[in-house]
Design a protein around this motif. Structure first.
Motif, PDB file in Angstrom:
ATOM      1  N   ALA A   1      -1.439   4.165  -3.840  1.00  0.00           N
ATOM      2  CA  ALA A   1      -0.902   4.379  -2.486  1.00  0.00           C
ATOM      3  C   ALA A   1       0.117   5.510  -2.471  1.00  0.00           C
ATOM      4  O   ALA A   1       0.142   6.332  -1.545  1.00  0.00           O
ATOM      5  CB  ALA A   1      -0.272   3.093  -1.972  1.00  0.00           C
ATOM      6  N   ALA A   2       0.975   5.565  -3.500  1.00  0.00           N
ATOM      7  CA  ALA A   2       1.996   6.607  -3.579  1.00  0.00           C
ATOM      8  C   ALA A   2       1.354   7.985  -3.680  1.00  0.00           C
ATOM      9  O   ALA A   2       1.775   8.943  -3.014  1.00  0.00           O
ATOM     10  CB  ALA A   2       2.898   6.355  -4.784  1.00  0.00           C
TER      11      ALA A   2
ATOM     12  N   PHE B   1       5.795   2.274   7.738  1.00  0.00           N
ATOM     13  CA  PHE B   1       4.952   3.397   7.309  1.00  0.00           C
ATOM     14  C   PHE B   1       3.466   3.138   7.570  1.00  0.00           C
ATOM     15  O   PHE B   1       2.628   3.960   7.210  1.00  0.00           O
ATOM     16  CB  PHE B   1       5.175   3.685   5.820  1.00  0.00           C
ATOM     17  N   ALA B   2       3.156   2.007   8.191  1.00  0.00           N
ATOM     18  CA  ALA B   2       1.760   1.644   8.424  1.00  0.00           C
ATOM     19  C   ALA B   2       1.019   2.707   9.240  1.00  0.00           C
ATOM     20  O   ALA B   2      -0.171   2.964   9.010  1.00  0.00           O
ATOM     21  CB  ALA B   2       1.677   0.291   9.125  1.00  0.00           C
ATOM     22  N   SER B   3       1.718   3.324  10.190  1.00  0.00           N
ATOM     23  CA  SER B   3       1.074   4.341  11.027  1.00  0.00           C
ATOM     24  C   SER B   3       1.118   5.728  10.382  1.00  0.00           C
ATOM     25  O   SER B   3       0.534   6.676  10.910  1.00  0.00           O
ATOM     26  CB  SER B   3       1.774   4.407  12.395  1.00  0.00           C
TER      27      SER B   3
ATOM     28  N   THR C   1      -7.700   5.336   5.876  1.00  0.00           N
ATOM     29  CA  THR C   1      -8.616   4.700   4.927  1.00  0.00           C
ATOM     30  C   THR C   1      -7.899   3.982   3.782  1.00  0.00           C
ATOM     31  O   THR C   1      -8.550   3.277   3.007  1.00  0.00           O
ATOM     32  CB  THR C   1      -9.560   5.749   4.317  1.00  0.00           C
ATOM     33  N   LEU C   2      -6.594   4.157   3.676  1.00  0.00           N
ATOM     34  CA  LEU C   2      -5.875   3.666   2.496  1.00  0.00           C
ATOM     35  C   LEU C   2      -5.973   2.155   2.322  1.00  0.00           C
ATOM     36  O   LEU C   2      -6.266   1.663   1.221  1.00  0.00           O
ATOM     37  CB  LEU C   2      -4.406   4.090   2.550  1.00  0.00           C
ATOM     38  N   THR C   3      -5.732   1.390   3.372  1.00  0.00           N
ATOM     39  CA  THR C   3      -5.762  -0.072   3.259  1.00  0.00           C
ATOM     40  C   THR C   3      -7.121  -0.561   2.777  1.00  0.00           C
ATOM     41  O   THR C   3      -7.206  -1.440   1.904  1.00  0.00           O
ATOM     42  CB  THR C   3      -5.418  -0.726   4.609  1.00  0.00           C
ATOM     43  N   GLY C   4      -8.171  -0.006   3.327  1.00  0.00           N
ATOM     44  CA  GLY C   4      -9.519  -0.393   2.913  1.00  0.00           C
ATOM     45  C   GLY C   4      -9.775  -0.032   1.456  1.00  0.00           C
ATOM     46  O   GLY C   4     -10.397  -0.805   0.709  1.00  0.00           O
ATOM     47  N   GLU C   5      -9.300   1.125   1.030  1.00  0.00           N
ATOM     48  CA  GLU C   5      -9.473   1.549  -0.357  1.00  0.00           C
ATOM     49  C   GLU C   5      -8.712   0.621  -1.304  1.00  0.00           C
ATOM     50  O   GLU C   5      -9.218   0.261  -2.377  1.00  0.00           O
ATOM     51  CB  GLU C   5      -8.989   2.986  -0.526  1.00  0.00           C
ATOM     52  N   LEU C   6      -7.526   0.217  -0.912  1.00  0.00           N
ATOM     53  CA  LEU C   6      -6.728  -0.686  -1.745  1.00  0.00           C
ATOM     54  C   LEU C   6      -7.384  -2.061  -1.850  1.00  0.00           C
ATOM     55  O   LEU C   6      -7.362  -2.684  -2.916  1.00  0.00           O
ATOM     56  CB  LEU C   6      -5.309  -0.822  -1.172  1.00  0.00           C
TER      57      LEU C   6
END
Length: 353
Positions: free
Chosen positions: A148-149, A319-321, A326-331
């Motif tokens: 994520a970072a 920081f959600a917005s 795509t980050l959440t789905g990738e995680l």
């Protein structure tokens, strides 16, 4: 006739009083217990917004669940560990939870000297019939944080620093770096990690777990080298990074919390918290103490993982917005791969599960 009636009234009153001798338990409340759960902190104290505080919450939750009165003592330095453990034994504690790997030696000695007391060591291994270790493979959750970072970074550089190079500290830093490496491989990027060398298994450390000037200077060093997402590992040493960011020189700089959801724990730090690497110290501590109170103490070591929810990644909150769509789905996909074993995360605990 009046005497008979009066006798009946008295008998009825006595039966009512007897029935009222103990108030009925309300939902969520337990009968008072003679069992005595206790805890000793490391030098970070129970207000460190990190593993001491979360572990202490587990003690309080356990005490409430079993209707017991807990006892806890804080350590100001490592010199306090043995005396504090001895004082708890003298106070008749039935179970003593010691918070932090730094208490390993003192807890081992205390357990050997007091075989009738159960000892729980949080964040380090301990052996003995009356001991239980609670450890957490935080490399798995740190892997997610590193990915994520790297995805969030605008400078192409992320960083980390720790209190000291102990396994339970470096496991965060190495897992974080593995996550960055995976991101680079998947995305064909070259995000750099400042503060940790995977080959040497060494990095940047403050030398203590105090939010002192060294912690602030170390954080400043990482930001000065261009990192815009920084992972401080070591209880309250994250405050050094908050101090640096609050000065306003490194606009856009963010931090990643450890152990607890730092966004919720510290309002001063919250504006800078991208996410946090979680360890369920409270739940695992509570469960171990409650089990001991029921005569079900088990000295089998506990290791928290993504699969058993002993570790995890917090929300992005403010920081959600700002993170990629795509980050959440990738995680979520990476988490599933770690759990099913198709994606390997190395750590000193990986072969212990």
């Amino acid at each position: 006739m009046q005497k008979v009636a009066m006798a009946g009234v008295l008998a009825l009153s006595a039966s009512v009083l007897a029935a009222c001798g103990e108030a009925p338990e309300k939902d969520g409340e337990s009968k008072a217990s003679d069992f005595k759960p206790c805890m000793v902190s490391d030098e970070g104290g129970f207000d460190d917004k990190s593993f001491n505080e979360i572990s202490h919450e587990g003690l309080l939750n356990a005490a409430k669940a079993i209707g017991a009165k807990e006892t806890s003592v804080e350590s100001n330095s490592s010199n306090d560990y043995a005396p504090n453990l001895a004082s708890l034994a003298a106070k008749g504690c039935d179970v003593v939870a010691a918070v932090g790997f730094d208490l390993a030696a003192a807890t081992t000695e205390a357990a050997a000297a007091n075989p009738d007391i159960h000892y729980i060591l949080i964040d380090e291994a301990i052996e003995g019939e009356n001991t239980k270790s609670l450890r957490y493979d935080t490399a798995q959750a740190a892997f997610l944080a590193g990915y994520a970072a790297a995805d969030y970074s605008k400078t192409g550089k992320v960083g980390t620093y720790g209190g000291a190079n102990y396994p339970s500290v470096s496991v965060f830093m190495d897992g974080f770096a593995q996550g960055v490496e995976h991101y680079n491989k998947v995305k064909n990027k070259d995000v750099k990690v400042i503060g940790w060398d995977r080959k040497k298994q060494d990095g940047l450390f403050t030398g203590s777990f105090s939010p002192d000037e060294k912690a602030t200077n170390t954080a400043r060093q990482v930001f000065e080298q261009g990192a815009d997402v920084v992972l401080p590992v070591g209880g309250p040493i994250y405050r050094g990074a908050v101090t640096v960011l609050s000065e306003g020189q490194y606009k856009g700089g963010t931090i990643i919390g450890v152990d607890s959801d730092l966004f919720k724990k510290d309002s001063e730090a919250a504006p800078y918290v991208l996410t946090s690497i979680l360890k369920s110290l409270d739940l695992s501590t509570e469960q171990a103490i409650v089990a001991a109170s029921k005569g079900e103490f088990d000295n089998t070591p506990y290791i928290g993982t993504l699969e058993n929810e002993g570790v995890g990644l917090a929300e992005f909150h403010d920081f959600a917005s700002k993170v990629s769509d795509t980050l959440t789905g990738e995680l979520d996909e990476i988490k599933a791969q770690i759990i099913d074993g198709s994606l390997k995360v190395t750590s000193y605990l990986a072969d212990s599960k």
